[in-house]
Design an enzyme around this catalytic site. Sequence first.
Site, mmCIF file in Angstrom:
data_model
loop_
_atom_site.group_PDB
_atom_site.id
_atom_site.type_symbol
_atom_site.label_atom_id
_atom_site.label_comp_id
_atom_site.label_asym_id
_atom_site.label_seq_id
_atom_site.Cartn_x
_atom_site.Cartn_y
_atom_site.Cartn_z
ATOM 1 N N GLU A 49 -24.212 -20.671 -23.404
ATOM 2 C CA GLU A 49 -23.031 -21.148 -23.018
ATOM 3 C C GLU A 49 -22.542 -21.005 -24.318
ATOM 4 O O GLU A 49 -22.749 -21.374 -25.704
ATOM 5 C CB GLU A 49 -23.187 -21.828 -22.576
ATOM 6 C CG GLU A 49 -23.405 -21.835 -20.841
ATOM 7 C CD GLU A 49 -23.263 -23.161 -19.487
ATOM 8 O OE1 GLU A 49 -22.754 -24.642 -20.083
ATOM 9 O OE2 GLU A 49 -23.150 -23.158 -18.703
ATOM 10 N N GLU A 60 -28.299 -12.313 -16.344
ATOM 11 C CA GLU A 60 -27.874 -11.190 -15.878
ATOM 12 C C GLU A 60 -27.313 -9.613 -17.427
ATOM 13 O O GLU A 60 -28.424 -9.303 -17.570
ATOM 14 C CB GLU A 60 -27.438 -11.239 -15.170
ATOM 15 C CG GLU A 60 -27.864 -11.997 -13.230
ATOM 16 C CD GLU A 60 -27.943 -13.503 -13.806
ATOM 17 O OE1 GLU A 60 -26.689 -14.119 -14.319
ATOM 18 O OE2 GLU A 60 -26.829 -13.208 -12.424
ATOM 19 N N CYS A 94 -21.516 -9.577 -13.074
ATOM 20 C CA CYS A 94 -22.345 -9.168 -13.559
ATOM 21 C C CYS A 94 -22.784 -7.881 -12.741
ATOM 22 O O CYS A 94 -23.896 -6.896 -13.282
ATOM 23 C CB CYS A 94 -24.282 -10.756 -13.715
ATOM 24 S SG CYS A 94 -23.774 -11.371 -14.970
HETATM 25 N N1 THU Z 1 -24.475 -18.150 -14.957
HETATM 26 C C1 THU Z 1 -25.312 -17.107 -14.639
HETATM 27 O O1 THU Z 1 -26.291 -16.880 -15.814
HETATM 28 N N2 THU Z 1 -25.445 -16.130 -13.709
HETATM 29 C C2 THU Z 1 -24.670 -15.714 -12.693
HETATM 30 O O2 THU Z 1 -25.317 -14.850 -12.480
HETATM 31 C C3 THU Z 1 -23.890 -16.887 -12.601
HETATM 32 C C4 THU Z 1 -23.747 -18.081 -13.214
HETATM 33 C C5 THU Z 1 -24.037 -19.114 -15.554
HETATM 34 C C6 THU Z 1 -23.285 -18.840 -16.192
HETATM 35 C C7 THU Z 1 -22.957 -20.224 -16.655
HETATM 36 O O3 THU Z 1 -23.506 -20.999 -17.900
HETATM 37 C C8 THU Z 1 -23.532 -21.255 -15.734
HETATM 38 O O4 THU Z 1 -24.009 -20.145 -14.881
HETATM 39 C C9 THU Z 1 -22.835 -22.177 -14.381
HETATM 40 O O5 THU Z 1 -21.632 -21.468 -14.014
#
Ligand code: THU
Length: 135
Positions: A49, A60, A94
């Site tokens: 993030e 992913e 993704c």
């Molecule tokens: N996130 C993922 O890493 N993969 C997903 O398939 C959905 C969301 C992450 C993005 C962000 O850092 C956090 O989860 C909340 O949305």
Amino acid sequence: MRIDDAKLKALISGAKKAGLNAYAPYSSYEVGAAVMTDEGKIYLGCNVENASFGLSVCAERVAIQNAISNGERRITAVAVATRDKDMPKPCGACLQVIAEFADESALIVTISENGAYDVRTLADYLPRPFKLGVD
Ligand code: THU
């Protein structure tokens, strides 16, 4: 696409392990991902993030970028692990990135907090991905 038990276990444990490195101070939603290539190699990624929220990247896509930047081009399975009590689902962005490197029969394995997992195909999630005719 079929996957044997040993490979499935390796993917699941890879995704869980990758989630330990998640950088998610804003959402606290920690995600780990593992992708398997056509030759059975596994590459990991976690969500990363940013204070400028729109720059955050999902686990992913980080795992896929890791695979591609190591010279891989074909992906046969993607596992996604969270500490969510509900079964996670990969986001649409993704799925589109997975579709760039995977057939519709590629497996998407999702893993929830208690270790329960769900195995579906890419076509189950994204039946008609955008393509530009590049193989
Ligand atoms: N996130 C993922 O890493 N993969 C997903 O398939 C959905 C969301 C992450 C993005 C962000 O850092 C956090 O989860 C909340 O949305």
